[in-house]
Design a protein around this motif. Structure first.
Motif, PDB file in Angstrom:
ATOM      1  N   TRP A  81      -1.223   5.874  -8.199  1.00 54.37           N
ATOM      2  CA  TRP A  81      -1.204   6.163  -9.640  1.00 54.37           C
ATOM      3  C   TRP A  81       0.050   6.951  -9.999  1.00 54.37           C
ATOM      4  O   TRP A  81       0.720   6.666 -11.000  1.00 54.37           O
ATOM      5  N   LEU A  82       0.394   7.935  -9.193  1.00 52.14           N
ATOM      6  CA  LEU A  82       1.590   8.742  -9.452  1.00 52.14           C
ATOM      7  C   LEU A  82       2.846   7.880  -9.406  1.00 52.14           C
ATOM      8  O   LEU A  82       3.770   8.071 -10.209  1.00 52.14           O
ATOM      9  N   ALA A  83       2.895   6.937  -8.467  1.00 44.22           N
ATOM     10  CA  ALA A  83       4.069   6.061  -8.349  1.00 44.22           C
ATOM     11  C   ALA A  83       4.208   5.174  -9.581  1.00 44.22           C
ATOM     12  O   ALA A  83       5.322   4.864 -10.013  1.00 44.22           O
ATOM     13  N   ARG A  84       3.082   4.779 -10.156  1.00 44.35           N
ATOM     14  CA  ARG A  84       3.116   3.895 -11.322  1.00 44.35           C
ATOM     15  C   ARG A  84       3.346   4.656 -12.628  1.00 44.35           C
ATOM     16  O   ARG A  84       3.737   4.062 -13.638  1.00 44.35           O
ATOM     17  N   HIS A  85       3.070   5.958 -12.621  1.00 45.32           N
ATOM     18  CA  HIS A  85       3.186   6.748 -13.850  1.00 45.32           C
ATOM     19  C   HIS A  85       3.995   8.024 -13.600  1.00 45.32           C
ATOM     20  O   HIS A  85       3.480   9.142 -13.735  1.00 45.32           O
ATOM     21  N   PRO A  86       5.260   7.880 -13.204  1.00 43.12           N
ATOM     22  CA  PRO A  86       6.050   9.066 -12.851  1.00 43.12           C
ATOM     23  C   PRO A  86       6.335   9.997 -14.022  1.00 43.12           C
ATOM     24  O   PRO A  86       6.688  11.156 -13.813  1.00 43.12           O
ATOM     25  N   THR A  87       6.200   9.495 -15.259  1.00 37.42           N
ATOM     26  CA  THR A  87       6.502  10.329 -16.419  1.00 37.42           C
ATOM     27  C   THR A  87       5.285  11.118 -16.903  1.00 37.42           C
ATOM     28  O   THR A  87       5.405  11.929 -17.815  1.00 37.42           O
ATOM     29  N   ARG A  88       4.131  10.890 -16.287  1.00 32.21           N
ATOM     30  CA  ARG A  88       2.911  11.561 -16.733  1.00 32.21           C
ATOM     31  C   ARG A  88       2.466  12.608 -15.725  1.00 32.21           C
ATOM     32  O   ARG A  88       2.695  12.477 -14.528  1.00 32.21           O
ATOM     33  N   ARG A  89       1.844  13.654 -16.213  1.00 35.05           N
ATOM     34  CA  ARG A  89       1.330  14.712 -15.361  1.00 35.05           C
ATOM     35  C   ARG A  89      -0.142  14.434 -15.048  1.00 35.05           C
ATOM     36  O   ARG A  89      -0.894  13.987 -15.911  1.00 35.05           O
ATOM     37  N   LEU A  90      -0.530  14.686 -13.828  1.00 33.56           N
ATOM     38  CA  LEU A  90      -1.926  14.527 -13.427  1.00 33.56           C
ATOM     39  C   LEU A  90      -2.428  15.870 -12.932  1.00 33.56           C
ATOM     40  O   LEU A  90      -1.880  16.432 -11.973  1.00 33.56           O
ATOM     41  N   ASP A  91      -3.430  16.374 -13.592  1.00 25.52           N
ATOM     42  CA  ASP A  91      -4.004  17.667 -13.227  1.00 25.52           C
ATOM     43  C   ASP A  91      -4.700  17.574 -11.874  1.00 25.52           C
ATOM     44  O   ASP A  91      -5.349  16.570 -11.561  1.00 25.52           O
ATOM     45  N   LEU A  92      -4.574  18.635 -11.061  1.00 23.26           N
ATOM     46  CA  LEU A  92      -5.197  18.660  -9.736  1.00 23.26           C
ATOM     47  C   LEU A  92      -6.692  18.420  -9.825  1.00 23.26           C
ATOM     48  O   LEU A  92      -7.264  17.663  -9.028  1.00 23.26           O
ATOM     49  N   HIS A  93      -7.343  19.035 -10.782  1.00 20.92           N
ATOM     50  CA  HIS A  93      -8.796  18.891 -10.901  1.00 20.92           C
ATOM     51  C   HIS A  93      -9.182  17.455 -11.272  1.00 20.92           C
ATOM     52  O   HIS A  93     -10.203  16.936 -10.790  1.00 20.92           O
TER      53      HIS A  93
ATOM     54  N   LEU B 239      13.907  -2.957   5.667  1.00 20.74           N
ATOM     55  CA  LEU B 239      13.091  -3.320   4.503  1.00 20.74           C
ATOM     56  C   LEU B 239      12.064  -4.384   4.867  1.00 20.74           C
ATOM     57  O   LEU B 239      10.879  -4.267   4.535  1.00 20.74           O
ATOM     58  N   LEU B 240      12.506  -5.442   5.556  1.00 19.84           N
ATOM     59  CA  LEU B 240      11.592  -6.530   5.920  1.00 19.84           C
ATOM     60  C   LEU B 240      10.523  -6.061   6.899  1.00 19.84           C
ATOM     61  O   LEU B 240       9.359  -6.478   6.821  1.00 19.84           O
ATOM     62  N   LEU B 241      10.893  -5.175   7.821  1.00 21.58           N
ATOM     63  CA  LEU B 241       9.904  -4.631   8.749  1.00 21.58           C
ATOM     64  C   LEU B 241       8.853  -3.825   8.003  1.00 21.58           C
ATOM     65  O   LEU B 241       7.658  -3.872   8.343  1.00 21.58           O
ATOM     66  N   GLU B 242       9.287  -3.078   6.993  1.00 22.98           N
ATOM     67  CA  GLU B 242       8.330  -2.295   6.195  1.00 22.98           C
ATOM     68  C   GLU B 242       7.368  -3.224   5.460  1.00 22.98           C
ATOM     69  O   GLU B 242       6.160  -2.974   5.410  1.00 22.98           O
ATOM     70  N   ILE B 243       7.890  -4.311   4.887  1.00 26.45           N
ATOM     71  CA  ILE B 243       7.012  -5.258   4.188  1.00 26.45           C
ATOM     72  C   ILE B 243       6.060  -5.924   5.177  1.00 26.45           C
ATOM     73  O   ILE B 243       4.872  -6.119   4.885  1.00 26.45           O
TER      74      ILE B 243
ATOM     75  N   ASP C 231       0.815  -1.213   0.000  1.00 24.22           N
ATOM     76  CA  ASP C 231       0.000   0.000   0.000  1.00 24.22           C
ATOM     77  C   ASP C 231       0.849   1.263   0.000  1.00 24.22           C
ATOM     78  O   ASP C 231       0.317   2.370  -0.043  1.00 24.22           O
ATOM     79  N   ASP C 232       2.167   1.119   0.042  1.00 25.08           N
ATOM     80  CA  ASP C 232       3.056   2.279  -0.018  1.00 25.08           C
ATOM     81  C   ASP C 232       4.290   1.896  -0.818  1.00 25.08           C
ATOM     82  O   ASP C 232       5.369   1.695  -0.274  1.00 25.08           O
ATOM     83  N   LEU C 233       4.111   1.808  -2.125  1.00 28.95           N
ATOM     84  CA  LEU C 233       5.204   1.395  -2.998  1.00 28.95           C
ATOM     85  C   LEU C 233       6.394   2.353  -2.946  1.00 28.95           C
ATOM     86  O   LEU C 233       7.547   1.901  -2.915  1.00 28.95           O
ATOM     87  N   PRO C 234       6.184   3.678  -2.925  1.00 29.19           N
ATOM     88  CA  PRO C 234       7.355   4.582  -2.853  1.00 29.19           C
ATOM     89  C   PRO C 234       8.236   4.325  -1.630  1.00 29.19           C
ATOM     90  O   PRO C 234       9.464   4.403  -1.725  1.00 29.19           O
ATOM     91  N   GLU C 235       7.631   4.025  -0.479  1.00 26.74           N
ATOM     92  CA  GLU C 235       8.428   3.771   0.722  1.00 26.74           C
ATOM     93  C   GLU C 235       9.251   2.499   0.561  1.00 26.74           C
ATOM     94  O   GLU C 235      10.426   2.444   0.959  1.00 26.74           O
ATOM     95  N   LEU C 236       8.651   1.484  -0.033  1.00 26.84           N
ATOM     96  CA  LEU C 236       9.385   0.239  -0.249  1.00 26.84           C
ATOM     97  C   LEU C 236      10.530   0.456  -1.231  1.00 26.84           C
ATOM     98  O   LEU C 236      11.636  -0.056  -1.024  1.00 26.84           O
ATOM     99  N   ARG C 237      10.294   1.234  -2.269  1.00 25.05           N
ATOM    100  CA  ARG C 237      11.342   1.522  -3.245  1.00 25.05           C
ATOM    101  C   ARG C 237      12.476   2.302  -2.585  1.00 25.05           C
ATOM    102  O   ARG C 237      13.648   2.119  -2.932  1.00 25.05           O
ATOM    103  N   ARG C 238      12.146   3.181  -1.651  1.00 27.56           N
ATOM    104  CA  ARG C 238      13.177   3.938  -0.943  1.00 27.56           C
ATOM    105  C   ARG C 238      14.099   2.988  -0.181  1.00 27.56           C
ATOM    106  O   ARG C 238      15.325   3.129  -0.203  1.00 27.56           O
ATOM    107  N   HIS C 239      13.499   1.998   0.492  1.00 29.70           N
ATOM    108  CA  HIS C 239      14.310   1.017   1.221  1.00 29.70           C
ATOM    109  C   HIS C 239      15.173   0.187   0.266  1.00 29.70           C
ATOM    110  O   HIS C 239      16.354  -0.067   0.540  1.00 29.70           O
TER     111      HIS C 239
END
Length: 209
Positions: free
Chosen positions: A115-127, A86-90, A52-60
């Motif tokens: 969605w942002l983590a899966r599509h870092p090259t794409r822009r997502l409008d706030l609205h 890392l294992l504690l985070e998982i 549920d927190d892919l960016p945190e896992l990638r950081r580890h």
């Protein structure tokens, strides 16, 4: 999470490439200095974990990979500590998925963050993000900042810079190519944002990675 003897078949959609990150480890008996063949069940992770927190896992994972590339007198101790973190985070994410721990963040924000983590090259409008959460832009902005500690725009920049670090370290792409892939029309803006987030210029980061 594979264990000795497991056999799997896997496939992915070439239009949405599968990213594989892995660490191979064994549990040791500290008193005997030998590998443990049968771990206590409570130490083993489920074979399938919903993250549920892919960016945190990638950081580890990034931190652990950097330690392994830069050996030193304390490398073994630091690598072990990083692997434990890392294992504690998982374990924590597995517990949240099982309902044994409270959810990490509001689901409406979580879905956008994922969605942002899966599509870092794409822009997502706030609205558009607010509409997906069925909130007004102002309501979503306040909720997003409360849940993540950052504004929606700042968080998007963080995601792009994190992806830039990966590409610079692993892909062989030049700084200009990475900036272009991540949608930066202004190369100077990319360099400025990268330096603000990492404390160093992207070219220096690439040479030291």
């Amino acid at each position: 999470m594979l264990r000795p003897g497991d056999k799997i078949d896997a496939y992915h959609d070439p239009r949405n490439p599968l990213t594989v990150a892995y660490q191979h480890y064994a549990h040791d008996d500290a008193s005997q200095g030998t590998a443990v063949n049968h771990c206590p069940p409570d130490l083993l992770l489920p074979r399938l974990v919903h993250l549920d927190d892919l960016p945190e896992l990638r950081r580890h994972l990034d931190g652990l990979a950097r330690l392994r590339r830069r050996p030193g007198p304390d490398a073994s101790a630091r690598t072990t500590a990083a692997l434990v973190a890392l294992l504690l985070e998982i374990h924590a994410q597995a517990a949240r998925a099982a309902g044994d721990l409270p959810a990490l963040m509001d689901r409406r924000v979580h879905d956008v963050v994922e969605w942002l983590a899966r599509h870092p090259t794409r822009r997502l409008d706030l609205h558009a993000a607010a509409a997906s959460a069925e909130l007004s832009a102002d309501q979503f902005s306040r909720l997003f900042r409360r849940e993540t500690g950052q504004s929606f725009r700042a968080y998007q920049v963080t995601v792009r810079i994190d992806r830039a670090r990966e590409l610079l370290a692993e892909s062989g792409m030049t700084v200009s190519q990475v900036a272009k892939v991540l949608g930066y029309a202004d190369h100077r803006l990319f360099v400025r944002q990268f330096k603000a987030h990492t404390g160093t210029a992207p070219g220096i980061w690439k040479r030291s990675a």
